[in-house]
Design a protein around this motif. Structure first.
Motif, PDB file in Angstrom:
ATOM      1  N   LEU A   9      39.684  19.223  36.535  1.00 54.43           N
ATOM      2  CA  LEU A   9      40.652  19.011  37.276  1.00 54.43           C
ATOM      3  C   LEU A   9      40.591  18.880  38.901  1.00 54.43           C
ATOM      4  CD1 LEU A   9      43.851  19.540  37.597  1.00 54.43           C
ATOM      5  CD2 LEU A   9      43.393  22.327  37.872  1.00 54.43           C
ATOM      6  N   GLU A  10      41.025  17.977  39.239  1.00 54.91           N
ATOM      7  CA  GLU A  10      41.213  17.362  40.646  1.00 54.91           C
ATOM      8  C   GLU A  10      42.531  17.638  41.402  1.00 54.91           C
ATOM      9  OE1 GLU A  10      39.875  13.359  43.079  1.00 54.91           O
ATOM     10  OE2 GLU A  10      40.052  13.209  40.720  1.00 54.91           O
ATOM     11  N   ARG A  50      43.512  21.064  26.062  1.00 57.02           N
ATOM     12  CA  ARG A  50      44.583  21.866  26.316  1.00 57.02           C
ATOM     13  C   ARG A  50      44.528  23.150  26.249  1.00 57.02           C
ATOM     14  NH1 ARG A  50      47.537  17.585  24.041  1.00 57.02           N
ATOM     15  NH2 ARG A  50      48.602  19.257  22.405  1.00 57.02           N
ATOM     16  N   ARG A  51      44.100  23.418  24.928  1.00 57.11           N
ATOM     17  CA  ARG A  51      43.741  25.093  24.481  1.00 57.11           C
ATOM     18  C   ARG A  51      42.675  25.570  25.165  1.00 57.11           C
ATOM     19  NH1 ARG A  51      40.045  27.063  21.664  1.00 57.11           N
ATOM     20  NH2 ARG A  51      39.334  25.231  20.735  1.00 57.11           N
ATOM     21  N   GLU A  52      41.623  25.059  25.530  1.00 55.07           N
ATOM     22  CA  GLU A  52      40.328  25.499  26.123  1.00 55.07           C
ATOM     23  C   GLU A  52      40.699  25.738  27.512  1.00 55.07           C
ATOM     24  OE1 GLU A  52      37.558  26.868  25.539  1.00 55.07           O
ATOM     25  OE2 GLU A  52      37.427  26.441  23.379  1.00 55.07           O
ATOM     26  N   PHE A  53      41.563  24.701  28.290  1.00 55.94           N
ATOM     27  CA  PHE A  53      41.791  24.837  29.565  1.00 55.94           C
ATOM     28  C   PHE A  53      42.791  26.175  29.664  1.00 55.94           C
ATOM     29  CE2 PHE A  53      42.740  23.629  34.052  1.00 55.94           C
ATOM     30  CZ  PHE A  53      41.861  22.950  34.290  1.00 55.94           C
ATOM     31  N   LEU A  59      45.912  28.011  33.039  1.00 59.23           N
ATOM     32  CA  LEU A  59      46.706  26.835  33.518  1.00 59.23           C
ATOM     33  C   LEU A  59      47.019  25.894  32.029  1.00 59.23           C
ATOM     34  CD1 LEU A  59      44.485  26.118  36.851  1.00 59.23           C
ATOM     35  CD2 LEU A  59      46.728  27.411  36.557  1.00 59.23           C
ATOM     36  N   GLU A  60      48.149  25.451  32.514  1.00 58.93           N
ATOM     37  CA  GLU A  60      48.394  24.545  31.479  1.00 58.93           C
ATOM     38  C   GLU A  60      48.470  22.819  31.917  1.00 58.93           C
ATOM     39  OE1 GLU A  60      52.381  22.937  28.719  1.00 58.93           O
ATOM     40  OE2 GLU A  60      52.269  24.885  29.471  1.00 58.93           O
ATOM     41  N   CYS A  90      48.407  20.252  36.729  1.00 60.83           N
ATOM     42  CA  CYS A  90      48.799  21.340  35.959  1.00 60.83           C
ATOM     43  C   CYS A  90      49.727  22.355  36.234  1.00 60.83           C
ATOM     44  CB  CYS A  90      47.437  22.148  35.674  1.00 60.83           C
ATOM     45  SG  CYS A  90      47.003  23.034  37.328  1.00 60.83           S
ATOM     46  N   ARG A  91      50.124  23.495  35.667  1.00 59.12           N
ATOM     47  CA  ARG A  91      51.212  24.336  36.099  1.00 59.12           C
ATOM     48  C   ARG A  91      50.711  25.897  35.563  1.00 59.12           C
ATOM     49  NH1 ARG A  91      54.949  21.315  32.591  1.00 59.12           N
ATOM     50  NH2 ARG A  91      54.769  22.242  30.433  1.00 59.12           N
TER      51      ARG A  91
END
Length: 155
Positions: A9-10, A50-53, A59-60, A90-91
């Motif tokens: 994620l940047e 998405r799940r691991e993050f 964060l989603e 992300c949110r």
């Protein structure tokens, strides 16, 4: 060969990285890496990332791209097909991770951290927005012994 995802994620010139310093017998121990993990039954690469993050950060992901597949071969560890993602949005609220310390690292400071040697190669490809790629990284211990990009050996 196991299937995993890894996402970087940047935001604002920094990367959200995980310092893998909490699990025993971790092949990534003391390395700074992106966020990810192993596929569960019936998951697509998108489902898994998405799940691991979400599980590791709270964060989603809302904006990301699938960059390529990195094949890890090692004389010490199980082989792996790692599906690489680059996220830009992300949110949610960042929370602690039970696998290590999460930190926002400015891109300029990344070179001073201890990642895997091959990570620098796929991160460069990701940052350059290279077309979807296949990268093979063969390790002998912690040493990168062979690098093959899209079927061609790299120098």
């Amino acid at each position: 060969m196991k299937n995993t995802t890894l996402c970087y994620l940047e935001q604002d010139g920094s990367w959200l990285l995980l310092h893998r310093n909490k699990k025993k017998n971790d092949p990534n121990h003391d390395k700074w890496i992106g966020i990810g993990g192993k596929f569960e039954e019936n998951e697509s690469p998108d489902d898994c990332v998405r799940r691991e993050f979400r599980e590791e950060t709270g964060l989603e992901l809302t904006e990301y791209r699938y960059c390529g597949i990195v094949t890890f071969v090692s004389d010490c560890w199980e082989g792996e097909y790692m599906h690489l993602f680059h996220a830009l949005a992300c949110r949610g609220t960042l929370r602690d991770c039970d696998e290590g310390e999460l930190a926002w690292i400015p891109e300029a400071q990344f070179a001073a951290l201890p990642p895997w040697e091959g990570d620098r190669i796929f991160l460069r490809l990701m940052r350059e927005h290279a077309p979807f790629f296949s990268l093979k990284l063969r390790y002998e211990g912690d040493r990168l012994a062979e690098t093959v990009l899209n079927g061609r050996p790299m120098d």
